[in-house]
Scaffold this motif. Structure first.
Motif, PDB file in Angstrom:
ATOM      1  N   SER A   1       9.460  11.414  -0.071  1.00  0.00           N
ATOM      2  CA  SER A   1      10.654  10.822   0.531  1.00  0.00           C
ATOM      3  C   SER A   1      10.863  10.993   2.212  1.00  0.00           C
ATOM      4  CB  SER A   1      11.881  11.019  -0.217  1.00  0.00           C
ATOM      5  OG  SER A   1      11.769  10.746  -1.663  1.00  0.00           O
TER       6      SER A   1
ATOM      7  N   LYS B   1       4.301   5.851   2.113  1.00  0.00           N
ATOM      8  CA  LYS B   1       4.135   4.613   2.640  1.00  0.00           C
ATOM      9  C   LYS B   1       3.303   4.671   3.727  1.00  0.00           C
ATOM     10  CE  LYS B   1       7.598   1.560   5.033  1.00  0.00           C
ATOM     11  NZ  LYS B   1       7.483   0.504   4.155  1.00  0.00           N
TER      12      LYS B   1
ATOM     13  N   ASN C   1       9.188   2.177  -8.683  1.00  0.00           N
ATOM     14  CA  ASN C   1      10.000   1.635  -7.962  1.00  0.00           C
ATOM     15  C   ASN C   1       9.484   1.571  -6.401  1.00  0.00           C
ATOM     16  OD1 ASN C   1      11.999   1.222  -9.828  1.00  0.00           O
ATOM     17  ND2 ASN C   1      13.089   3.196  -9.695  1.00  0.00           N
ATOM     18  N   PHE C   2       8.639   2.915  -6.043  1.00  0.00           N
ATOM     19  CA  PHE C   2       7.905   2.905  -4.787  1.00  0.00           C
ATOM     20  C   PHE C   2       7.105   1.776  -4.602  1.00  0.00           C
ATOM     21  CE2 PHE C   2       3.939   4.232  -2.453  1.00  0.00           C
ATOM     22  CZ  PHE C   2       4.490   4.435  -1.318  1.00  0.00           C
TER      23      PHE C   2
ATOM     24  N   ARG D   1       8.870  -1.577  -4.143  1.00  0.00           N
ATOM     25  CA  ARG D   1       9.346  -1.653  -2.851  1.00  0.00           C
ATOM     26  C   ARG D   1       8.268  -2.096  -1.752  1.00  0.00           C
ATOM     27  NH1 ARG D   1      11.895   3.123  -3.932  1.00  0.00           N
ATOM     28  NH2 ARG D   1      10.695   4.359  -2.510  1.00  0.00           N
ATOM     29  N   GLU D   2       7.206  -1.604  -1.995  1.00  0.00           N
ATOM     30  CA  GLU D   2       6.253  -1.810  -1.080  1.00  0.00           C
ATOM     31  C   GLU D   2       5.308  -2.956  -1.372  1.00  0.00           C
ATOM     32  OE1 GLU D   2       5.690  -0.018   1.552  1.00  0.00           O
ATOM     33  OE2 GLU D   2       7.526   1.026   0.878  1.00  0.00           O
TER      34      GLU D   2
END
Length: 142
Positions: free
Chosen positions: A80, A85, A111-112, A115-116
């Motif tokens: 995080s 990312k 979820n990561f 989001r990406e």
């Protein structure tokens, strides 16, 4: 800093691989990861690997086989903070399409990836663990 994997990174990368798999997949017995350690260590040099290093410490890495992300791992205490990312963006710059598999129960990772910009394109059972996994895809131009 993101750089290419070097042979002397092996110990740090494998330690990170084992620890983060055990931590992220509490629904799979840790013996599964330990029993696959040697196989992964042998296959690692065949992959394209980029590591995220800061202060002479590898805090994350991403492994690819062509456009398939075999794994993205970030040290638990460093999660995080943008490392995953950054590694993902590094390979997005070099590819127009990426695929990966992620366990459905690994909500944080699912979820990561959503989001990406990844989309779930298929659901299947991993024959080795009997766990449901998603196949996810990212395209540069969609």
């Amino acid at each position: 800093m993101i750089r290419e994997f070097k042979e002397n990174d092996m110990h740090s990368v494998m330690k990170l691989w084992l620890e983060t798999n055990i931590a992220a997949h509490n629904f799979i017995h840790e013996d599964y990861w330990k029993s696959n350690y040697d196989n992964v260590k042998q296959m690692l040099p065949e992959a394209t690997i980029f590591v995220y290093e800061e202060n002479d410490s590898i805090q994350g890495f991403i492994g690819l086989s062509q456009n398939y992300i075999a794994g993205l791992f970030v040290e638990t205490i460093c999660q995080s903070k943008g490392i995953g990312k950054a590694l993902l963006n590094h390979i997005k710059e070099r590819h127009t399409e990426l695929l990966l598999q992620v366990y459905k129960k690994n909500n944080r990772a699912v979820n990561f990836y959503l989001r990406e910009g990844f989309a779930i394109i298929h659901e299947q059972i991993d024959k080795n663990t009997n766990e449901i996994e998603y196949i996810m895809k990212w395209c540069k131009y969609e």
